[in-house]
Design an enzyme around this catalytic site. Structure first.
Site, PDB file in Angstrom:
ATOM      1  N   ASP A   1       0.070  -4.953  -1.348  1.00 31.80           N
ATOM      2  CA  ASP A   1       0.704  -5.541  -2.534  1.00 31.80           C
ATOM      3  C   ASP A   1      -0.175  -5.362  -3.776  1.00 31.80           C
ATOM      4  O   ASP A   1      -1.354  -5.721  -3.761  1.00 31.80           O
ATOM      5  CB  ASP A   1       0.988  -7.025  -2.300  1.00 31.80           C
ATOM      6  CG  ASP A   1       1.856  -7.619  -3.404  1.00 31.80           C
ATOM      7  OD1 ASP A   1       2.736  -6.893  -3.926  1.00 31.80           O
ATOM      8  OD2 ASP A   1       1.656  -8.794  -3.741  1.00 31.80           O
ATOM      9  N   HIS A   2       0.414  -4.782  -4.826  1.00 31.03           N
ATOM     10  CA  HIS A   2      -0.308  -4.451  -6.067  1.00 31.03           C
ATOM     11  C   HIS A   2      -1.479  -3.509  -5.809  1.00 31.03           C
ATOM     12  O   HIS A   2      -2.523  -3.586  -6.471  1.00 31.03           O
ATOM     13  CB  HIS A   2      -0.733  -5.717  -6.814  1.00 31.03           C
ATOM     14  CG  HIS A   2       0.438  -6.434  -7.421  1.00 31.03           C
ATOM     15  ND1 HIS A   2       1.340  -7.146  -6.661  1.00 31.03           N
ATOM     16  CD2 HIS A   2       0.892  -6.499  -8.691  1.00 31.03           C
ATOM     17  CE1 HIS A   2       2.281  -7.636  -7.454  1.00 31.03           C
ATOM     18  NE2 HIS A   2       2.038  -7.241  -8.688  1.00 31.03           N
TER      19      HIS A   2
ATOM     20  N   CYS B   1       8.457  11.699  -7.794  1.00 30.91           N
ATOM     21  CA  CYS B   1       7.519  10.979  -6.932  1.00 30.91           C
ATOM     22  C   CYS B   1       6.191  11.714  -6.801  1.00 30.91           C
ATOM     23  O   CYS B   1       5.259  11.204  -6.187  1.00 30.91           O
ATOM     24  CB  CYS B   1       8.136  10.716  -5.559  1.00 30.91           C
ATOM     25  SG  CYS B   1       9.035   9.151  -5.504  1.00 30.91           S
TER      26      CYS B   1
ATOM     27  N   HIS C   1       6.930   1.244  -6.767  1.00 24.23           N
ATOM     28  CA  HIS C   1       8.198   0.764  -6.214  1.00 24.23           C
ATOM     29  C   HIS C   1       8.041  -0.705  -5.841  1.00 24.23           C
ATOM     30  O   HIS C   1       6.943  -1.144  -5.487  1.00 24.23           O
ATOM     31  CB  HIS C   1       8.567   1.521  -4.932  1.00 24.23           C
ATOM     32  CG  HIS C   1       8.854   2.970  -5.150  1.00 24.23           C
ATOM     33  ND1 HIS C   1      10.073   3.452  -5.561  1.00 24.23           N
ATOM     34  CD2 HIS C   1       8.059   4.058  -5.005  1.00 24.23           C
ATOM     35  CE1 HIS C   1      10.031   4.774  -5.645  1.00 24.23           C
ATOM     36  NE2 HIS C   1       8.815   5.175  -5.316  1.00 24.23           N
TER      37      HIS C   1
ATOM     38  N   HIS D   1       2.237   4.768  -5.760  1.00 21.44           N
ATOM     39  CA  HIS D   1       1.955   5.898  -4.888  1.00 21.44           C
ATOM     40  C   HIS D   1       2.197   7.210  -5.616  1.00 21.44           C
ATOM     41  O   HIS D   1       2.701   7.246  -6.740  1.00 21.44           O
ATOM     42  CB  HIS D   1       2.742   5.821  -3.567  1.00 21.44           C
ATOM     43  CG  HIS D   1       4.185   6.196  -3.652  1.00 21.44           C
ATOM     44  ND1 HIS D   1       4.955   6.425  -2.532  1.00 21.44           N
ATOM     45  CD2 HIS D   1       5.016   6.397  -4.705  1.00 21.44           C
ATOM     46  CE1 HIS D   1       6.189   6.745  -2.901  1.00 21.44           C
ATOM     47  NE2 HIS D   1       6.253   6.736  -4.206  1.00 21.44           N
TER      48      HIS D   1
ATOM     49  N   GLU E   1      12.943   1.203  -0.033  1.00 23.68           N
ATOM     50  CA  GLU E   1      12.184   1.680  -1.202  1.00 23.68           C
ATOM     51  C   GLU E   1      13.009   1.519  -2.478  1.00 23.68           C
ATOM     52  O   GLU E   1      12.469   1.310  -3.569  1.00 23.68           O
ATOM     53  CB  GLU E   1      11.778   3.142  -1.006  1.00 23.68           C
ATOM     54  CG  GLU E   1      10.687   3.585  -1.960  1.00 23.68           C
ATOM     55  CD  GLU E   1      10.250   5.006  -1.678  1.00 23.68           C
ATOM     56  OE1 GLU E   1       9.059   5.213  -1.434  1.00 23.68           O
ATOM     57  OE2 GLU E   1      11.111   5.913  -1.691  1.00 23.68           O
TER      58      GLU E   1
ATOM     59  N   HIS F   1       3.275   6.162  -9.798  1.00 25.77           N
ATOM     60  CA  HIS F   1       4.420   5.343 -10.198  1.00 25.77           C
ATOM     61  C   HIS F   1       4.583   4.307  -9.096  1.00 25.77           C
ATOM     62  O   HIS F   1       3.965   4.423  -8.032  1.00 25.77           O
ATOM     63  CB  HIS F   1       5.695   6.190 -10.330  1.00 25.77           C
ATOM     64  CG  HIS F   1       6.138   6.744  -9.019  1.00 25.77           C
ATOM     65  ND1 HIS F   1       5.586   7.867  -8.471  1.00 25.77           N
ATOM     66  CD2 HIS F   1       7.042   6.291  -8.116  1.00 25.77           C
ATOM     67  CE1 HIS F   1       6.148   8.089  -7.292  1.00 25.77           C
ATOM     68  NE2 HIS F   1       7.031   7.158  -7.042  1.00 25.77           N
TER      69      HIS F   1
HETATM   70 NI    NI Z   1       8.073   7.118  -5.196  1.00 25.39          NI
END
Ligand code: NI
Length: 135
Positions: free
Chosen positions: A79-80, A33, A41, A14, A124, A39
């Site tokens: 997911d992914h 972020c 999580h 995200h 997160e 990047h």
């Molecule tokens: Ni982040």
């Protein structure tokens, strides 16, 4: 009242960015972020269903069914994936964990076959979690 929780995990990319703010403001508010090159999580999702026990089955909800509903309506879409660009139910939403929790709640609230969706929790990082219980 009984509370039943199913946990699933997903990995997603995200970027926290609000187009109404300048790049400097985005950087100030969101820090790392807001990295333009994304990047990721490793998220943990918890779905909590509240309800009474069904006398015949002894269940509040069949966890196998709950798992399938979560996979189909949420995990397959996140997911992914890139939450900013690929996840239909996150379109136009800044993908903070608060917003992810609320969007997942909306995805699932009308699909729970027995009991009632009580809470969505998103972890997160190990140290931060976010909980949404509806409006
Ligand atoms: Ni982040």
């Amino acid at each position: 009242m009984h509370y039943v929780t199913r946990r699933e995990t997903f990995s997603a990319a995200h970027r926290l960015y609000n187009p109404d703010f300048s790049d400097e403001e985005n950087e100030q508010i969101y820090g790392k972020c807001s990295n333009p090159n994304w990047h990721g999580h490793n998220y943990t999702l918890e779905v909590v269903v509240a309800g009474e026990i069904d006398r015949k089955t002894g269940y509040v909800i069949d966890l196998k069914k709950l798992k399938e509903i979560i996979i189909e309506n949420v995990i397959k879409k996140v997911d992914h994936k890139n939450l900013n660009t690929e996840t239909d139910f996150m379109r136009g939403i800044i993908p903070t964990a608060e917003n992810i929790a609320a969007a997942i709640y909306k995805q699932l609230v009308n699909k729970i076959p027995s009991g009632k969706l009580y809470a969505i929790k998103i972890y997160e990082t190990e140290n931060n979690y976010f909980e949404y219980k509806g409006e």
